[in-house]
Design an enzyme around this catalytic site. Structure first.
Site, PDB file in Angstrom:
ATOM      1  N   GLU A   1       0.830  -1.197   0.000  1.00 34.84           N
ATOM      2  CA  GLU A   1       0.000   0.000   0.000  1.00 34.84           C
ATOM      3  C   GLU A   1       0.869   1.254   0.000  1.00 34.84           C
ATOM      4  OE1 GLU A   1      -2.503  -0.180   3.441  1.00 34.84           O
ATOM      5  OE2 GLU A   1      -3.002  -2.280   3.122  1.00 34.84           O
TER       6      GLU A   1
ATOM      7  N   TYR B   1      -6.408  12.245   7.545  1.00 31.39           N
ATOM      8  CA  TYR B   1      -6.761  10.838   7.334  1.00 31.39           C
ATOM      9  C   TYR B   1      -7.105  10.265   8.704  1.00 31.39           C
ATOM     10  CZ  TYR B   1      -6.179   5.908   6.225  1.00 31.39           C
ATOM     11  OH  TYR B   1      -6.381   4.555   6.083  1.00 31.39           O
TER      12      TYR B   1
ATOM     13  N   HIS C   1       3.339   1.063   3.152  1.00 28.54           N
ATOM     14  CA  HIS C   1       3.224  -0.121   3.983  1.00 28.54           C
ATOM     15  C   HIS C   1       3.308  -1.310   3.044  1.00 28.54           C
ATOM     16  CE1 HIS C   1       0.936   2.983   6.451  1.00 28.54           C
ATOM     17  NE2 HIS C   1       2.076   2.776   7.071  1.00 28.54           N
TER      18      HIS C   1
ATOM     19  N   HIS D   1       0.419  -2.339  10.216  1.00 23.19           N
ATOM     20  CA  HIS D   1       0.116  -0.921  10.399  1.00 23.19           C
ATOM     21  C   HIS D   1      -1.322  -0.775  10.839  1.00 23.19           C
ATOM     22  CE1 HIS D   1      -0.765  -1.921   6.203  1.00 23.19           C
ATOM     23  NE2 HIS D   1      -1.632  -0.926   6.177  1.00 23.19           N
TER      24      HIS D   1
HETATM   25 FE   LIG Z   1      -3.444  -0.562   5.082  1.00 21.42          FE
END
Ligand SMILES: [Fe+2]
Length: 432
Positions: free
Chosen positions: A339, A348, A363, A369
């Site tokens: 990602e 966010y 990530h 995460h």
């Molecule tokens: Fe994620």
């Protein structure tokens, strides 16, 4: 400038002419084209691709693309593509502050910087890039023979000139530029900044909707292709044009005496598009828990393995949160997919403070995460009233292959050295 007008619909068989009578009727390549034009075919798929996947456009232009000089290498320090141009890096979560606006004096091509790469040009994969542009490209055009370019403006409006016409995009829009088609990206506000996904795999398309049905997510009619437009100049009078070509993961340059934006008419279903992300019809739970983030997919580039996208373009737009008895931010997770995220504006919800507009995070495959300690505490104790997440727009390029950060991303970009500390205060709250 006058705002260009647009043709509505993703993948439609569009047609447009900037000069009356320039489009042939009833045939694609007549013996002599009207107005002395040349007919040229641009294919986005193999000739024999199934009809649903087949993409091609006929261009009627003043001179064909073959009229160009020999190509020579053009060095570029920061646009890297393919896993071979990435660096070995530990499997830590990575995050960058907003990409610097003050270090660049250049056009869109000069200002491209790859954060992370995978795959191989000509085979598949993707590149996650930042761009900063302080100057128009002038008499310079880019042709990416390796992949299509998905442009995500973050600051400043852009005027994108393509062979098929012009697109104006502002933050909150995206532009999709087909593989192999010449274009230039000029800032209408300076400096302009944003992100790019260089998609080295199958062309982006709308995802299947399955049980959602025939409406929802990104609707095809909201994608806008340009109307035909050409640079109206006498041959050779305006000076040479530099054609910058991405081929085999590197840049090449050639010059030609005329503008590549000389297409007077065109028809076909291979076209650049702009799309206003505020038109995305967001679907989410109205009971409890979360659907997977794939519910936010705008466009997908499939791979040969069903469901494992070469890359998905996913957004986290303004939306109501109404779930009952639910931890509302994203859960903690480790995924096989990798990602890359960016933030166009606002906050966010999993990282209210640390993730900044213009910044980015990576990530990778199986890198754990989730919400930072602050977000966890806040969401665990929140009263679960309906709540509108407003004035926010994050996005993700999610890819099936691990992403390798580049030397620029590790050494020169504003990489945060303390990112993983955001989870340090997550305590063991177990009580037997
Ligand atoms: Fe994620």
């Amino acid at each position: 400038m006058t705002d260009p007008t647009y043709l509505a619909g993703f993948g439609n068989q569009h047609q447009s002419e900037a000069r009356t009578g320039a489009l042939p009727v009833g045939r694609n390549s007549p013996q002599r084209c009207a107005h002395g034009l040349y007919a040229e075919l641009l294919s986005g798929s193999a000739f024999t691709a199934p009809r649903a996947d087949n993409q091609r456009t006929w261009l009627y232009r003043r001179q064909p693309s073959v009229v160009v000089g020999g190509y020579r290498p053009l060095p570029h320090a920061t646009w890297k593509s393919g896993a071979a141009q990435g660096e070995a890096a530990p499997p830590d979560p990575l995050r960058w502050g907003p990409s610097q606006l003050d270090v660049s004096d250049g056009d869109f091509v000069d200002g491209l910087r790859s954060y992370a790469v995978n795959g191989e040009p000509g085979v598949g994969g993707m590149t996650a890039l930042a761009f900063v542009a302080t100057r128009p490209m002038g008499r310079r055009a880019l042709v990416n023979a390796d992949g299509e370019m998905l442009v995500v403006p973050q600051q400043g409006r852009l005027l994108i000139t393509t062979e098929l016409g012009r697109l104006e995009v502002a933050p909150g829009f995206i532009a999709l530029l087909p593989r192999g088609m010449a274009f230039k990206v000029d800032p209408l506000d300076v400096p302009a900044r944003g992100y790019v996904c260089e998609n080295l795999g199958a062309a982006f398309r709308l995802p299947e909707l399955g049980p959602i049905g025939s409406n929802g997510l990104a609707n095809a009619r909201d994608f806008e292709a340009p109307v035909a437009w050409y640079e109206d100049e006498a041959p050779t009078s305006a000076g040479a044009y530099e054609i910058v070509k991405r081929h085999g993961g590197q840049l090449w340059r050639a010059t030609q005496p005329h503008s590549p934006f000389n297409v007077v008419a065109w028809h076909g279903n291979l076209a650049p598009y702009r799309y206003d992300l505020s038109r995305f019809m967001t679907i989410n739970t109205v009971s409890f828990d979360h659907p997977d983030p794939s519910i936010f997919t705008v466009l997908t580039s499939p791979s040969d393995t069903p469901g494992w996208a070469n890359v998905d373009f996913v957004i986290f737009p303004p939306r109501w949160m109404v779930a009952e008895d639910t931890f509302r931010p994203p859960w903690y997770h480790r995924n096989v997919m990798s990602e890359f995220m960016g933030l166009v504006l606002g906050q966010y919800d999993a990282k209210p403070e640390g993730f900044k507009p213009g910044g980015a995070s990576l990530h990778n495959s199986y890198v754990p995460h989730g919400p930072d300690a602050e977000a966890f505490d806040k969401a665990s104790g929140a009263e679960l009233k309906p709540h509108k997440l407003d004035a926010t727009l994050a996005f993700m390029f999610e890819t099936r292959w691990p992403l390798k950060p580049t030397a620029w991303a590790l050494n020169d970009a504003p990489l945060e050295t303390t990112y993983a500390d955001c989870w340090r205060d997550l305590k063991d709250n177990f009580h037997a």
